[in-house]
Design a protein around this motif. Sequence first.
Motif, mmCIF file in Angstrom:
data_model
loop_
_atom_site.group_PDB
_atom_site.id
_atom_site.type_symbol
_atom_site.label_atom_id
_atom_site.label_comp_id
_atom_site.label_asym_id
_atom_site.label_seq_id
_atom_site.Cartn_x
_atom_site.Cartn_y
_atom_site.Cartn_z
ATOM 1 N N THR A 33 0.832 -1.209 0.000
ATOM 2 C CA THR A 33 0.000 0.000 0.000
ATOM 3 C C THR A 33 0.864 1.256 0.000
ATOM 4 O OG1 THR A 33 -1.719 -1.192 1.194
ATOM 5 C CG2 THR A 33 -1.869 1.205 1.198
ATOM 6 N N ALA A 34 1.916 1.280 0.802
ATOM 7 C CA ALA A 34 2.802 2.448 0.852
ATOM 8 C C ALA A 34 3.488 2.686 -0.489
ATOM 9 C CB ALA A 34 3.840 2.280 1.963
ATOM 10 N N ILE A 35 3.958 1.624 -1.130
ATOM 11 C CA ILE A 35 4.591 1.754 -2.445
ATOM 12 C C ILE A 35 3.576 2.278 -3.454
ATOM 13 C CG2 ILE A 35 5.584 0.471 -4.384
ATOM 14 C CD1 ILE A 35 6.865 -1.416 -2.282
ATOM 15 N N GLY A 36 2.373 1.724 -3.435
ATOM 16 C CA GLY A 36 1.324 2.167 -4.353
ATOM 17 C C GLY A 36 0.959 3.622 -4.168
ATOM 18 N N LEU A 37 0.792 4.048 -2.926
ATOM 19 C CA LEU A 37 0.454 5.442 -2.655
ATOM 20 C C LEU A 37 1.574 6.379 -3.085
ATOM 21 C CD1 LEU A 37 -1.299 5.215 0.811
ATOM 22 C CD2 LEU A 37 -2.293 6.070 -1.319
ATOM 23 N N ALA A 38 2.812 6.002 -2.795
ATOM 24 C CA ALA A 38 3.945 6.857 -3.166
ATOM 25 C C ALA A 38 4.008 7.074 -4.674
ATOM 26 C CB ALA A 38 5.254 6.237 -2.671
ATOM 27 N N THR A 39 3.591 6.094 -5.419
ATOM 28 C CA THR A 39 3.643 6.183 -6.874
ATOM 29 C C THR A 39 2.432 6.861 -7.484
ATOM 30 O OG1 THR A 39 4.875 4.111 -6.837
ATOM 31 C CG2 THR A 39 3.989 4.804 -8.946
ATOM 32 N N THR A 40 1.263 6.689 -6.894
ATOM 33 C CA THR A 40 0.037 7.113 -7.583
ATOM 34 C C THR A 40 -0.682 8.319 -6.984
ATOM 35 O OG1 THR A 40 -1.266 5.481 -6.342
ATOM 36 C CG2 THR A 40 -0.417 4.817 -8.496
ATOM 37 N N ILE A 41 -0.163 8.904 -5.930
ATOM 38 C CA ILE A 41 -0.821 10.087 -5.359
ATOM 39 C C ILE A 41 -1.024 11.199 -6.394
ATOM 40 C CG2 ILE A 41 -0.444 12.027 -3.782
ATOM 41 C CD1 ILE A 41 0.266 10.030 -1.627
ATOM 42 N N PRO A 42 -0.069 11.462 -7.285
ATOM 43 C CA PRO A 42 -0.327 12.520 -8.278
ATOM 44 C C PRO A 42 -1.541 12.224 -9.157
ATOM 45 C CG PRO A 42 1.993 11.955 -8.267
ATOM 46 C CD PRO A 42 1.281 10.945 -7.406
ATOM 47 N N LEU A 43 -1.741 10.969 -9.516
ATOM 48 C CA LEU A 43 -2.901 10.611 -10.333
ATOM 49 C C LEU A 43 -4.195 10.760 -9.548
ATOM 50 C CD1 LEU A 43 -1.469 7.424 -12.057
ATOM 51 C CD2 LEU A 43 -1.770 9.673 -13.073
ATOM 52 N N ILE A 44 -4.144 10.423 -8.276
ATOM 53 C CA ILE A 44 -5.324 10.544 -7.430
ATOM 54 C C ILE A 44 -5.689 12.011 -7.237
ATOM 55 C CG2 ILE A 44 -6.212 10.132 -5.097
ATOM 56 C CD1 ILE A 44 -4.431 7.578 -5.107
ATOM 57 N N ALA A 45 -4.669 12.870 -7.151
ATOM 58 C CA ALA A 45 -4.922 14.307 -6.992
ATOM 59 C C ALA A 45 -5.636 14.874 -8.217
ATOM 60 C CB ALA A 45 -3.612 15.037 -6.754
ATOM 61 N N PHE A 54 8.865 9.075 1.665
ATOM 62 C CA PHE A 54 8.722 9.722 0.352
ATOM 63 C C PHE A 54 7.375 10.414 0.252
ATOM 64 C CE2 PHE A 54 7.474 9.668 -4.120
ATOM 65 C CZ PHE A 54 8.555 10.321 -4.691
ATOM 66 N N ILE A 55 6.325 9.734 0.669
ATOM 67 C CA ILE A 55 4.982 10.340 0.621
ATOM 68 C C ILE A 55 4.960 11.617 1.450
ATOM 69 C CG2 ILE A 55 2.576 10.045 1.370
ATOM 70 C CD1 ILE A 55 2.978 6.996 0.799
ATOM 71 N N CYS A 56 5.474 11.540 2.655
ATOM 72 C CA CYS A 56 5.451 12.697 3.559
ATOM 73 C C CYS A 56 6.309 13.837 3.067
ATOM 74 C CB CYS A 56 5.901 12.281 4.961
ATOM 75 S SG CYS A 56 4.751 11.165 5.776
ATOM 76 N N SER A 57 7.482 13.532 2.566
ATOM 77 C CA SER A 57 8.395 14.609 2.166
ATOM 78 C C SER A 57 8.041 15.255 0.828
ATOM 79 C CB SER A 57 9.842 14.099 2.128
ATOM 80 O OG SER A 57 9.986 13.110 1.138
ATOM 81 N N VAL A 58 7.521 14.485 -0.091
ATOM 82 C CA VAL A 58 7.233 15.021 -1.416
ATOM 83 C C VAL A 58 5.823 15.570 -1.527
ATOM 84 C CG1 VAL A 58 7.016 14.428 -3.866
ATOM 85 C CG2 VAL A 58 8.924 13.539 -2.536
ATOM 86 N N TYR A 59 4.854 14.828 -1.038
ATOM 87 C CA TYR A 59 3.462 15.196 -1.265
ATOM 88 C C TYR A 59 2.847 16.055 -0.162
ATOM 89 C CZ TYR A 59 3.825 11.614 -4.842
ATOM 90 O OH TYR A 59 4.205 10.878 -5.920
ATOM 91 N N LEU A 60 3.395 16.003 1.027
ATOM 92 C CA LEU A 60 2.786 16.726 2.127
ATOM 93 C C LEU A 60 3.505 18.031 2.474
ATOM 94 C CD1 LEU A 60 1.887 13.712 4.441
ATOM 95 C CD2 LEU A 60 0.449 14.858 2.764
ATOM 96 N N MET A 61 4.520 18.358 1.755
ATOM 97 C CA MET A 61 5.241 19.607 2.051
ATOM 98 C C MET A 61 4.913 20.685 1.057
ATOM 99 S SD MET A 61 8.917 18.554 3.368
ATOM 100 C CE MET A 61 9.092 17.802 4.939
#
Length: 129
Positions: free
Chosen positions: A6-18, A122-129
């Motif tokens: 799940t963590a790998i999937g989220l790290a990769t696909t959050i931009p698409l979900i946004a 990666f999720i926290c540093s890239v997508y949440l900042m």
Amino acid sequence: MKRTHTAIGLATTIPLIAIEPISAIGILGSVVPDWDFYLGLKHRTITHSLLFLTISTAAISIFSIPVGLVWFINYALHLIADSFTRMGTPYLYPFYKRYFGLRKLKTRGAADYLIQLFAIFFICSVYLM
């Protein structure tokens, strides 16, 4: 582990979900291959094959291309991640029952937890900042 997938999937696909929020449903693709337990199937057989990846992606894409894309990415990443474990992944099952991969990491081992932590970082540093 489910958390690692799940963590790998989220790290990769959050931009698409946004871009397309409904595509978040596709994150299920990161854990569905392991539902073989619930279906009464032997672990890492048909649900861990490229055949099942293709059929399930095509079926979902009929209803929503964005969900199908996220599903495909997450499902494929699950298969790739499993190929690094000692068991490997039977990409060509049921036609060829050989398991492929580097087969170096132990599931629930230190490396598994480390990959999970890197993905969360990666999720926290890239997508949440």
